[in-house]
Design a protein around this motif. Structure first.
Motif, PDB file in Angstrom:
ATOM      1  N   HIS A 160       0.829  -1.199   0.000  1.00  0.00           N
ATOM      2  CA  HIS A 160       0.000   0.000   0.000  1.00  0.00           C
ATOM      3  C   HIS A 160       0.867   1.255   0.000  1.00  0.00           C
ATOM      4  O   HIS A 160       1.896   1.311   0.667  1.00  0.00           O
ATOM      5  N   ILE A 161       0.408   2.261  -0.753  1.00  0.00           N
ATOM      6  CA  ILE A 161       1.054   3.571  -0.786  1.00  0.00           C
ATOM      7  C   ILE A 161      -0.014   4.628  -0.506  1.00  0.00           C
ATOM      8  O   ILE A 161      -1.115   4.577  -1.066  1.00  0.00           O
ATOM      9  N   LEU A 162       0.307   5.564   0.367  1.00  0.00           N
ATOM     10  CA  LEU A 162      -0.602   6.648   0.731  1.00  0.00           C
ATOM     11  C   LEU A 162      -0.226   7.904  -0.053  1.00  0.00           C
ATOM     12  O   LEU A 162       0.940   8.312  -0.069  1.00  0.00           O
ATOM     13  N   ILE A 163      -1.207   8.517  -0.713  1.00  0.00           N
ATOM     14  CA  ILE A 163      -0.989   9.759  -1.458  1.00  0.00           C
ATOM     15  C   ILE A 163      -1.960  10.818  -0.940  1.00  0.00           C
ATOM     16  O   ILE A 163      -3.184  10.631  -1.013  1.00  0.00           O
ATOM     17  N   ILE A 164      -1.406  11.920  -0.439  1.00  0.00           N
ATOM     18  CA  ILE A 164      -2.221  13.034   0.055  1.00  0.00           C
ATOM     19  C   ILE A 164      -2.032  14.188  -0.916  1.00  0.00           C
ATOM     20  O   ILE A 164      -0.916  14.703  -1.069  1.00  0.00           O
ATOM     21  N   ILE A 165      -3.115  14.600  -1.595  1.00  0.00           N
ATOM     22  CA  ILE A 165      -2.984  15.557  -2.685  1.00  0.00           C
ATOM     23  C   ILE A 165      -3.965  16.709  -2.568  1.00  0.00           C
ATOM     24  O   ILE A 165      -5.024  16.603  -1.934  1.00  0.00           O
ATOM     25  N   ASP A 166      -3.556  17.813  -3.219  1.00  0.00           N
ATOM     26  CA  ASP A 166      -4.410  19.003  -3.260  1.00  0.00           C
ATOM     27  C   ASP A 166      -3.814  19.956  -4.295  1.00  0.00           C
ATOM     28  O   ASP A 166      -2.597  19.993  -4.474  1.00  0.00           O
ATOM     29  N   TYR A 214       1.470  15.914  -1.728  1.00  0.00           N
ATOM     30  CA  TYR A 214       1.479  16.706  -2.956  1.00  0.00           C
ATOM     31  C   TYR A 214       0.416  17.793  -2.796  1.00  0.00           C
ATOM     32  O   TYR A 214      -0.700  17.663  -3.296  1.00  0.00           O
ATOM     33  N   MET A 215       0.752  18.865  -2.082  1.00  0.00           N
ATOM     34  CA  MET A 215      -0.228  19.888  -1.713  1.00  0.00           C
ATOM     35  C   MET A 215       0.265  21.280  -2.117  1.00  0.00           C
ATOM     36  O   MET A 215       1.469  21.504  -2.277  1.00  0.00           O
ATOM     37  N   GLN A 216      -0.676  22.230  -2.240  1.00  0.00           N
ATOM     38  CA  GLN A 216      -0.327  23.558  -2.745  1.00  0.00           C
ATOM     39  C   GLN A 216      -0.130  24.579  -1.644  1.00  0.00           C
ATOM     40  O   GLN A 216       0.302  25.708  -1.920  1.00  0.00           O
ATOM     41  N   ASN A 217      -0.406  24.239  -0.383  1.00  0.00           N
ATOM     42  CA  ASN A 217      -0.277  25.179   0.727  1.00  0.00           C
ATOM     43  C   ASN A 217       0.858  24.733   1.638  1.00  0.00           C
ATOM     44  O   ASN A 217       0.885  23.587   2.101  1.00  0.00           O
ATOM     45  N   GLU A 218       1.796  25.662   1.930  1.00  0.00           N
ATOM     46  CA  GLU A 218       2.971  25.299   2.726  1.00  0.00           C
ATOM     47  C   GLU A 218       2.584  24.896   4.142  1.00  0.00           C
ATOM     48  O   GLU A 218       3.089  23.900   4.677  1.00  0.00           O
ATOM     49  N   PHE A 219       1.691  25.661   4.781  1.00  0.00           N
ATOM     50  CA  PHE A 219       1.308  25.349   6.160  1.00  0.00           C
ATOM     51  C   PHE A 219       0.649  23.974   6.240  1.00  0.00           C
ATOM     52  O   PHE A 219       0.953  23.169   7.136  1.00  0.00           O
ATOM     53  N   GLU A 220      -0.278  23.692   5.311  1.00  0.00           N
ATOM     54  CA  GLU A 220      -0.963  22.400   5.333  1.00  0.00           C
ATOM     55  C   GLU A 220       0.007  21.252   5.029  1.00  0.00           C
ATOM     56  O   GLU A 220      -0.141  20.155   5.571  1.00  0.00           O
ATOM     57  N   THR A 221       0.995  21.518   4.172  1.00  0.00           N
ATOM     58  CA  THR A 221       2.007  20.486   3.881  1.00  0.00           C
ATOM     59  C   THR A 221       2.811  20.144   5.121  1.00  0.00           C
ATOM     60  O   THR A 221       3.003  18.964   5.463  1.00  0.00           O
ATOM     61  N   GLU A 266     -12.675  18.626  -3.932  1.00  0.00           N
ATOM     62  CA  GLU A 266     -13.079  17.774  -5.043  1.00  0.00           C
ATOM     63  C   GLU A 266     -12.509  18.241  -6.382  1.00  0.00           C
ATOM     64  O   GLU A 266     -12.424  17.465  -7.329  1.00  0.00           O
ATOM     65  N   GLU A 267     -12.105  19.502  -6.464  1.00  0.00           N
ATOM     66  CA  GLU A 267     -11.494  19.996  -7.688  1.00  0.00           C
ATOM     67  C   GLU A 267     -10.105  19.396  -7.924  1.00  0.00           C
ATOM     68  O   GLU A 267      -9.558  19.497  -9.025  1.00  0.00           O
ATOM     69  N   SER A 268      -9.545  18.775  -6.886  1.00  0.00           N
ATOM     70  CA  SER A 268      -8.203  18.201  -6.994  1.00  0.00           C
ATOM     71  C   SER A 268      -8.197  16.806  -7.593  1.00  0.00           C
ATOM     72  O   SER A 268      -7.131  16.277  -7.913  1.00  0.00           O
ATOM     73  N   VAL A 269      -9.353  16.191  -7.707  1.00  0.00           N
ATOM     74  CA  VAL A 269      -9.403  14.809  -8.190  1.00  0.00           C
ATOM     75  C   VAL A 269     -10.492  14.656  -9.231  1.00  0.00           C
ATOM     76  O   VAL A 269     -11.416  15.468  -9.322  1.00  0.00           O
ATOM     77  N   ASP A 270     -10.350  13.619 -10.023  1.00  0.00           N
ATOM     78  CA  ASP A 270     -11.378  13.225 -10.974  1.00  0.00           C
ATOM     79  C   ASP A 270     -11.975  11.927 -10.461  1.00  0.00           C
ATOM     80  O   ASP A 270     -11.376  10.857 -10.603  1.00  0.00           O
ATOM     81  N   LEU A 271     -13.143  12.018  -9.847  1.00  0.00           N
ATOM     82  CA  LEU A 271     -13.746  10.845  -9.212  1.00  0.00           C
ATOM     83  C   LEU A 271     -14.265   9.833 -10.230  1.00  0.00           C
ATOM     84  O   LEU A 271     -14.699   8.744  -9.850  1.00  0.00           O
ATOM     85  N   LEU A 279      -2.323  20.705  -9.811  1.00  0.00           N
ATOM     86  CA  LEU A 279      -1.523  19.662 -10.444  1.00  0.00           C
ATOM     87  C   LEU A 279      -1.940  18.254 -10.006  1.00  0.00           C
ATOM     88  O   LEU A 279      -1.538  17.273 -10.622  1.00  0.00           O
ATOM     89  N   ALA A 280      -2.734  18.177  -8.933  1.00  0.00           N
ATOM     90  CA  ALA A 280      -3.074  16.878  -8.362  1.00  0.00           C
ATOM     91  C   ALA A 280      -3.867  16.012  -9.337  1.00  0.00           C
ATOM     92  O   ALA A 280      -3.606  14.816  -9.498  1.00  0.00           O
ATOM     93  N   LYS A 281      -4.853  16.601 -10.020  1.00  0.00           N
ATOM     94  CA  LYS A 281      -5.694  15.833 -10.939  1.00  0.00           C
ATOM     95  C   LYS A 281      -4.856  15.243 -12.071  1.00  0.00           C
ATOM     96  O   LYS A 281      -5.030  14.086 -12.459  1.00  0.00           O
ATOM     97  N   HIS A 282      -3.950  16.045 -12.602  1.00  0.00           N
ATOM     98  CA  HIS A 282      -3.085  15.562 -13.684  1.00  0.00           C
ATOM     99  C   HIS A 282      -2.199  14.417 -13.196  1.00  0.00           C
ATOM    100  O   HIS A 282      -1.984  13.423 -13.912  1.00  0.00           O
ATOM    101  N   PHE A 283      -1.695  14.527 -11.972  1.00  0.00           N
ATOM    102  CA  PHE A 283      -0.852  13.482 -11.393  1.00  0.00           C
ATOM    103  C   PHE A 283      -1.627  12.163 -11.290  1.00  0.00           C
ATOM    104  O   PHE A 283      -1.114  11.094 -11.646  1.00  0.00           O
ATOM    105  N   LEU A 284      -2.870  12.216 -10.834  1.00  0.00           N
ATOM    106  CA  LEU A 284      -3.670  10.996 -10.699  1.00  0.00           C
ATOM    107  C   LEU A 284      -3.993  10.379 -12.056  1.00  0.00           C
ATOM    108  O   LEU A 284      -4.017   9.155 -12.207  1.00  0.00           O
ATOM    109  N   GLU A 285      -4.247  11.229 -13.048  1.00  0.00           N
ATOM    110  CA  GLU A 285      -4.518  10.710 -14.384  1.00  0.00           C
ATOM    111  C   GLU A 285      -3.318   9.949 -14.931  1.00  0.00           C
ATOM    112  O   GLU A 285      -3.451   8.865 -15.504  1.00  0.00           O
TER     113      GLU A 285
END
Length: 466
Positions: A3-9, A76-83, A37-42, A12-18
């Motif tokens: 298993h690999i855990l990916i935390i994204i936001d 893989y997140m866009q906010n430094e504090f949240e990262t 939800e804008e970060s992923v393509d469900l 660029l996240a949607k492109h990475f998952l594709e």
């Protein structure tokens, strides 16, 4: 499955998952955590993906999915504090979890289990590649189609403890070896070890196969020479018994070894019981076919290469007659003995050359493990030289394959004298070019490989040596 855990936001996240979903042959299960939800393509459909929507900076929420044994985690997140906060929460659950963080801000983390990828540096380096007189980095060299690849050799790989010269490299090449942060140039005598990384170039399709072969577990013979078995039957010039033994040996190898397919090619067909048996089998197995055009061993090279042949089966008469051609194939040649292959119980190595033994040790132990044969090394040592290094090497091989190798150190008697009359052995022979000469002086040679003909009663595997 690991298993690999990916935390994204972020954008660029949607492109990475594709891109992740387009990858084939995935051997991992991915747990995807997202907050927006804008970060992923469900609508992405993959058996390897599992989605969770929550704030990853919350220890209580993240803790609910940390019951799995993740081998790696990506942030893989866009906010430094949240990262930073997400990193701290993950570390609170597992201090040794291998982390990869995409960094857009210049993060400074003193953590040997965290790999921080600086996005700004990567982008700048890519832009520099377009300037004149700037050398391309390895990351962007060539066609970008996968013709250049770095592969790490894991513990248990069939490439571990193998000499470079013993690795058959068709349509690909090892060009550099990385060990302990140092570069080593390729030498035939160089021995690969677990955790080495090799830089390989070649056909992208072939490199994908090589990657999976290297990352796979031991017990894969006839890899790395090829994937399949080839047997040539000459019904006109081979005795009925010889044909029976070749067919039986082919079926046993196909059943017990890691070979993916077998091919039996029949030249000079004759109407007998074997013909009708093979004719019936050929209706169900495309690997068995009759060649009504070729009447000898010639014109086989293209077929062998196109069908990824890793071992060639023949008999004593045809081996001696076509020895030069067989040598040039650079794949192992299995010469049958006088009795059934089912009666063979022991693999033996006869040599007075320590480096030569080490060169073949991996192939010998690999195949013997698959066939469940005992392994005995008869080392002819008339000068009573120290064998401590060789014995340590075989202990490493034994641990790797969980197979005991018995070493008999002979300094007063040539072991062939006692073994040549047995018929229950698989004799491993280093297939050097000096085996091609049949002069009388071979009888006086100290190279035990040149005396292979004295063991002709037994099955013999000739392993190519560059």
């Amino acid at each position: 499955m690991k298993h690999i855990l990916i935390i994204i936001d972020g954008i660029l996240a949607k492109h990475f998952l594709e891109r992740l979903c387009f990858e084939k042959g995935l051997d991992y299960f991915f747990t995807i955590v997202y907050h927006n939800e804008e970060s992923v393509d469900l609508d992405l459909k993959s058996l390897h993906l599992e989605f969770h929507k929550f704030d990853p900076t919350s220890p209580a929420r993240l803790g609910k999915i940390m019951n799995k044994a993740y081998s790696q985690a990506f942030i893989y997140m866009q906010n430094e504090f949240e990262t930073r906060k997400t990193y701290e929460v993950l570390r609170s659950f597992d201090e040794k979890l291998e982390l990869v963080i995409m960094d857009f801000w210049g993060l400074q983390l003193d953590d040997k289990h965290t790999n921080v990828t600086d996005a700004r540096t990567s982008l700048s380096r890519r832009l520099l590649d377009f300037l004149p007189d700037i050398a391309l980095t390895a990351q962007h060299i060539g066609l970008g189609m996968g013709e250049l690849m770095e592969i790490k050799i894991p513990v248990g790989s069939l490439f571990a403890y193998r000499h470079i010269s013993s690795i058959q490299q068709k349509r690909w090449r090892i060009v550099l070896i990385y060990r302990n942060s140092k570069i080593h140039f390729v030498r035939p005598s160089f021995v690969l070890e677990p955790n080495d990384s090799i830089l390989v170039v070649g056909d992208p399709v072939v490199l994908q196969t090589i990657f999976h072969n290297i990352r796979g577990k031991m017990g894969q013979f006839p890899i790395p020479f090829g994937n399949n078995i080839f047997t040539l039957l000459d019904m006109k010039n081979m005795s009925y018994k010889t044909q029976e033994l070749l067919i039986e040996t082919t079926f046993i190898l196909a059943r017990k070894s890691n070979a993916k397919k077998f091919f039996i090619r029949i030249i000079n067909p004759k109407l007998n019981a074997i013909y009708f048996t093979l004719k019936a089998l050929a209706d169900e197995n495309e690997g068995i076919f009759f060649d009504f055009f070729n009447t000898n061993f010639k014109n086989m090279n293209s077929f062998l290469e196109n069908n990824d042949i890793g071992i060639f089966l023949t008999d004593t008469q045809h081996f001696e007659k076509e020895k030069k051609m067989l040598f040039e194939l650079k794949i192992p040649i299995l010469k049958i003995g006088n009795s059934s292959f089912a009666n063979v119980t022991e693999s033996i190595i006869l040599s007075a050359n320590e480096s030569e033994i080490e060169n073949n040790a991996n192939v010998i132990t690999d195949l013997s493990t698959q066939l469940n044969f005992n392994v005995t090394l008869y080392y002819y040592n008339p000068n009573s030289q120290s064998t401590e290094d060789m014995e340590e090497y075989f202990r490493s091989i034994s641990r790797l394959y969980d197979k005991n190798v018995q070493i008999i150190n002979k300094n007063d008697e040539n072991p062939i004298l006692n073994l040549q009359y047995r018929e229950d052995l698989l004799h491993f022979v280093s297939f050097h070019s000096n085996l091609l000469s049949n002069g009388f002086n071979k009888n006086f040679s100290l190279d035990l490989n040149r005396h292979y003909y004295k063991m002709a009663r037994n099955y013999q595997l000739f392993i190519p040596i560059s």
